[in-house]
Write a protein that holds these residues in place. Structure first.
Motif, PDB file in Angstrom:
ATOM      1  N   VAL A 126       0.862  -1.187   0.000  1.00 40.67           N
ATOM      2  CA  VAL A 126       0.000   0.000   0.000  1.00 40.67           C
ATOM      3  C   VAL A 126       0.895   1.232   0.000  1.00 40.67           C
ATOM      4  CG1 VAL A 126      -1.919   1.169   1.133  1.00 40.67           C
ATOM      5  CG2 VAL A 126      -1.665  -1.315   1.383  1.00 40.67           C
ATOM      6  N   VAL A 127       0.715   2.106  -0.998  1.00 39.43           N
ATOM      7  CA  VAL A 127       1.609   3.260  -1.116  1.00 39.43           C
ATOM      8  C   VAL A 127       1.007   4.553  -0.555  1.00 39.43           C
ATOM      9  CG1 VAL A 127       2.886   2.270  -3.049  1.00 39.43           C
ATOM     10  CG2 VAL A 127       0.936   3.750  -3.530  1.00 39.43           C
ATOM     11  N   GLN A 128      -0.316   4.687  -0.606  1.00 39.56           N
ATOM     12  CA  GLN A 128      -0.928   5.905  -0.064  1.00 39.56           C
ATOM     13  C   GLN A 128      -2.422   5.682   0.102  1.00 39.56           C
ATOM     14  OE1 GLN A 128      -1.134   9.402  -2.533  1.00 39.56           O
ATOM     15  NE2 GLN A 128      -2.365   8.392  -4.070  1.00 39.56           N
ATOM     16  N   SER A 129      -3.041   6.562   0.883  1.00 38.92           N
ATOM     17  CA  SER A 129      -4.496   6.540   1.034  1.00 38.92           C
ATOM     18  C   SER A 129      -5.000   7.966   1.215  1.00 38.92           C
ATOM     19  CB  SER A 129      -4.902   5.683   2.238  1.00 38.92           C
ATOM     20  OG  SER A 129      -4.270   6.146   3.423  1.00 38.92           O
ATOM     21  N   MET A 130      -6.259   8.181   0.859  1.00 36.42           N
ATOM     22  CA  MET A 130      -6.861   9.515   0.961  1.00 36.42           C
ATOM     23  C   MET A 130      -8.340   9.391   1.288  1.00 36.42           C
ATOM     24  SD  MET A 130      -5.394  11.617  -2.334  1.00 36.42           S
ATOM     25  CE  MET A 130      -5.661  10.299  -3.515  1.00 36.42           C
ATOM     26  N   TYR A 131      -8.807  10.308   2.113  1.00 34.47           N
ATOM     27  CA  TYR A 131     -10.248  10.480   2.306  1.00 34.47           C
ATOM     28  C   TYR A 131     -10.636  11.726   1.522  1.00 34.47           C
ATOM     29  CZ  TYR A 131     -14.783  10.405   4.667  1.00 34.47           C
ATOM     30  OH  TYR A 131     -16.139  10.323   4.938  1.00 34.47           O
ATOM     31  N   VAL A 156       0.480  -0.110 -10.668  1.00 32.30           N
ATOM     32  CA  VAL A 156      -0.264   0.612  -9.636  1.00 32.30           C
ATOM     33  C   VAL A 156      -1.761   0.435  -9.869  1.00 32.30           C
ATOM     34  CG1 VAL A 156      -0.820   2.911  -8.729  1.00 32.30           C
ATOM     35  CG2 VAL A 156       1.559   2.288  -9.154  1.00 32.30           C
ATOM     36  N   LEU A 157      -2.469   0.238  -8.778  1.00 30.00           N
ATOM     37  CA  LEU A 157      -3.901  -0.056  -8.832  1.00 30.00           C
ATOM     38  C   LEU A 157      -4.605   0.752  -7.748  1.00 30.00           C
ATOM     39  CD1 LEU A 157      -6.235  -2.003  -9.740  1.00 30.00           C
ATOM     40  CD2 LEU A 157      -5.406  -3.596  -8.016  1.00 30.00           C
ATOM     41  N   GLY A 158      -5.676   1.466  -8.117  1.00 30.08           N
ATOM     42  CA  GLY A 158      -6.445   2.245  -7.155  1.00 30.08           C
ATOM     43  C   GLY A 158      -7.685   1.493  -6.692  1.00 30.08           C
ATOM     44  N   PHE A 159      -7.969   1.589  -5.404  1.00 31.05           N
ATOM     45  CA  PHE A 159      -9.211   1.068  -4.817  1.00 31.05           C
ATOM     46  C   PHE A 159     -10.006   2.288  -4.368  1.00 31.05           C
ATOM     47  CE2 PHE A 159      -6.358  -2.445  -4.655  1.00 31.05           C
ATOM     48  CZ  PHE A 159      -7.093  -3.625  -4.496  1.00 31.05           C
ATOM     49  N   TRP A 160     -11.160   2.528  -4.968  1.00 36.39           N
ATOM     50  CA  TRP A 160     -11.967   3.727  -4.696  1.00 36.39           C
ATOM     51  C   TRP A 160     -13.298   3.285  -4.099  1.00 36.39           C
ATOM     52  CZ3 TRP A 160     -16.477   6.290  -5.731  1.00 36.39           C
ATOM     53  CH2 TRP A 160     -16.488   7.688  -5.674  1.00 36.39           C
ATOM     54  N   ARG A 243     -20.158  13.860  -1.406  1.00 33.18           N
ATOM     55  CA  ARG A 243     -19.806  12.613  -2.092  1.00 33.18           C
ATOM     56  C   ARG A 243     -18.494  12.113  -1.496  1.00 33.18           C
ATOM     57  NH1 ARG A 243     -16.067  12.122  -6.881  1.00 33.18           N
ATOM     58  NH2 ARG A 243     -14.850  11.930  -4.989  1.00 33.18           N
ATOM     59  N   HIS A 244     -18.585  11.614  -0.280  1.00 32.01           N
ATOM     60  CA  HIS A 244     -17.376  11.168   0.409  1.00 32.01           C
ATOM     61  C   HIS A 244     -16.880   9.839  -0.170  1.00 32.01           C
ATOM     62  CE1 HIS A 244     -17.813  13.658   4.352  1.00 32.01           C
ATOM     63  NE2 HIS A 244     -18.262  14.333   3.309  1.00 32.01           N
ATOM     64  N   ALA A 245     -15.553   9.706  -0.218  1.00 35.21           N
ATOM     65  CA  ALA A 245     -14.945   8.460  -0.707  1.00 35.21           C
ATOM     66  C   ALA A 245     -13.639   8.225   0.042  1.00 35.21           C
ATOM     67  CB  ALA A 245     -14.678   8.545  -2.214  1.00 35.21           C
ATOM     68  N   PHE A 246     -13.302   6.952   0.225  1.00 36.49           N
ATOM     69  CA  PHE A 246     -11.986   6.585   0.733  1.00 36.49           C
ATOM     70  C   PHE A 246     -11.277   5.832  -0.381  1.00 36.49           C
ATOM     71  CE2 PHE A 246      -9.267   3.384   3.062  1.00 36.49           C
ATOM     72  CZ  PHE A 246      -8.272   4.286   3.400  1.00 36.49           C
ATOM     73  N   THR A 247     -10.046   6.223  -0.666  1.00 31.82           N
ATOM     74  CA  THR A 247      -9.317   5.592  -1.759  1.00 31.82           C
ATOM     75  C   THR A 247      -7.894   5.287  -1.326  1.00 31.82           C
ATOM     76  OG1 THR A 247      -8.591   5.880  -4.066  1.00 31.82           O
ATOM     77  CG2 THR A 247      -8.733   7.860  -2.739  1.00 31.82           C
ATOM     78  N   PHE A 248      -7.364   4.176  -1.812  1.00 34.53           N
ATOM     79  CA  PHE A 248      -5.957   3.867  -1.553  1.00 34.53           C
ATOM     80  C   PHE A 248      -5.349   3.220  -2.789  1.00 34.53           C
ATOM     81  CE2 PHE A 248      -8.482   0.329   0.098  1.00 34.53           C
ATOM     82  CZ  PHE A 248      -7.839  -0.799  -0.376  1.00 34.53           C
ATOM     83  N   HIS A 249      -4.022   3.325  -2.900  1.00 35.62           N
ATOM     84  CA  HIS A 249      -3.304   2.784  -4.054  1.00 35.62           C
ATOM     85  C   HIS A 249      -2.358   1.684  -3.616  1.00 35.62           C
ATOM     86  CE1 HIS A 249      -4.687   6.514  -6.027  1.00 35.62           C
ATOM     87  NE2 HIS A 249      -4.608   5.800  -7.126  1.00 35.62           N
ATOM     88  N   VAL A 250      -2.316   0.664  -4.437  1.00 41.47           N
ATOM     89  CA  VAL A 250      -1.494  -0.518  -4.189  1.00 41.47           C
ATOM     90  C   VAL A 250      -0.527  -0.675  -5.353  1.00 41.47           C
ATOM     91  CG1 VAL A 250      -1.621  -3.049  -4.159  1.00 41.47           C
ATOM     92  CG2 VAL A 250      -3.179  -1.709  -2.745  1.00 41.47           C
ATOM     93  N   MET A 251       0.695  -1.086  -5.054  1.00 44.30           N
ATOM     94  CA  MET A 251       1.675  -1.391  -6.105  1.00 44.30           C
ATOM     95  C   MET A 251       2.087  -2.857  -6.008  1.00 44.30           C
ATOM     96  SD  MET A 251       5.563   0.091  -6.689  1.00 44.30           S
ATOM     97  CE  MET A 251       6.208  -0.536  -5.139  1.00 44.30           C
ATOM     98  N   GLU A 252       2.147  -3.532  -7.139  1.00 44.34           N
ATOM     99  CA  GLU A 252       2.756  -4.863  -7.198  1.00 44.34           C
ATOM    100  C   GLU A 252       4.265  -4.678  -7.091  1.00 44.34           C
ATOM    101  OE1 GLU A 252       3.770  -7.944  -6.756  1.00 44.34           O
ATOM    102  OE2 GLU A 252       2.046  -8.726  -7.862  1.00 44.34           O
ATOM    103  N   ALA A 253       4.828  -5.056  -5.946  1.00 42.56           N
ATOM    104  CA  ALA A 253       6.248  -4.780  -5.693  1.00 42.56           C
ATOM    105  C   ALA A 253       7.178  -5.787  -6.355  1.00 42.56           C
ATOM    106  CB  ALA A 253       6.504  -4.745  -4.184  1.00 42.56           C
ATOM    107  N   LYS A 254       6.636  -6.936  -6.751  1.00 39.41           N
ATOM    108  CA  LYS A 254       7.500  -7.944  -7.360  1.00 39.41           C
ATOM    109  C   LYS A 254       8.006  -7.453  -8.718  1.00 39.41           C
ATOM    110  CE  LYS A 254       7.797 -12.735  -8.816  1.00 39.41           C
ATOM    111  NZ  LYS A 254       7.069 -13.959  -9.183  1.00 39.41           N
TER     112      LYS A 254
END
Length: 277
Positions: A126-131, A156-160, A243-254
């Motif tokens: 997990v590289v970052q997150s934001m509300y 990099v992949l975002g989860f929103w 329009r509240h949202a929580f989002t975070f980004h994931v990186m495949e580290a391999k």
């Protein structure tokens, strides 16, 4: 997801989980202190430059902290709120996933980890997150890989997560399907030391055809997966509802290199944590 560059998963989180995130953020906002660089009373150009530097450091060093970013024009020069405090914040970032128990639990929830495995992620971090509060502003078309660059691209992949219904009226996301296959033409990089700004853009964003975007309204609790190179935007929130949202980004580290030019960098205090627990 592979074809379009995004995927909508309705009802991924429960209403209770969404409400727990919203009530936790209300507590965080209630205890919020306005950062010193927002309190500056401008009188000279030099002071303005110092303020900008303070602001840039505040941003650049936010990757391993919980920090507040405000809408324009909501504070006076002394840092007093001109509108209600809870409506003044644009977003809170960038390490809620690491330091807040509620957001940490959501980020590493069993369903999220299972989804990572279904996507074939072997060493996701997990590289970052934001509300994101989405009170007013539109977000211009962009690709997340512009800001979070990796070698190779596509790691990099975002989860929103929609914490309220996201509609066309209150500023849902819009995407250009299939646009994740064209690479990127613009990067935000750290500026050289001594530069007047902390970051700069290399390259330029092409002119996108508005007709290519499709809206993605989604109900409370829904999750949108966002490929790092898919072009997306959101329009103005023209409604009375938030329009509240929580989002975070994931990186495949391999077999992936995180660019040392990215604004966001892991720190000794917070190396990028594994998504899998």
């Amino acid at each position: 997801f592979r074809k379009d560059g995004f995927l909508v998963l309705e009802q991924f989180f429960s209403a209770e989980e969404c409400d727990s995130m919203r009530s936790q953020i209300q507590k965080i906002v209630a205890e919020m202190e306005v950062p010193p660089h927002c309190r500056t009373v401008f009188s000279t150009r030099e002071e303005e430059q110092l303020q900008a530097q303070g602001s840039s450091d505040y941003f650049l060093t936010s990757g391993d902290k919980i920090r507040f970013f405000f809408e324009k024009g909501v504070l006076d020069g002394k840092g007093n709120f001109l509108i209600p405090k809870e409506k003044s914040v644009s977003k809170i970032g960038h390490a809620l996933h690491a330091y807040d128990p509620v957001f940490k639990q959501i980020t590493h929830s069993p369903r999220v980890q299972e989804l990572g495995r279904k996507l074939g992620l072997e060493r996701p971090v997990v590289v970052q997150s934001m509300y994101i509060f989405k009170s007013f502003l539109a977000v211009t078309p962009h690709q997340d890989a512009t800001f979070l660059h990796t070698e190779p691209l596509g790691r990099v992949l975002g989860f929103w997560i929609a914490l309220e219904d996201a509609t066309q009226e209150n500023g849902c996301l819009w995407f250009i399907p299939g646009s994740h296959t064209n690479g990127i033409t613009r990067r935000m990089v750290r500026a050289a030391s001594g530069a007047s700004t902390c970051v700069e853009f290399v390259g330029s964003e092409p002119a996108y055809d508005d007709k290519q975007f499709i809206p993605l309204p989604i109900s409370k609790g829904g999750l949108i997966l966002i490929h790092g190179e898919v072009v997306h935007k959101s329009e103005l929130n023209s409604s009375e509802s938030s329009r509240h949202a929580f989002t975070f980004h994931v990186m495949e580290a391999k077999s992936t290199t995180w660019s040392k030019e990215n604004w966001l960098q892991p720190t000794p205090e917070l190396p990028f944590p594994s998504l899998y627990t």
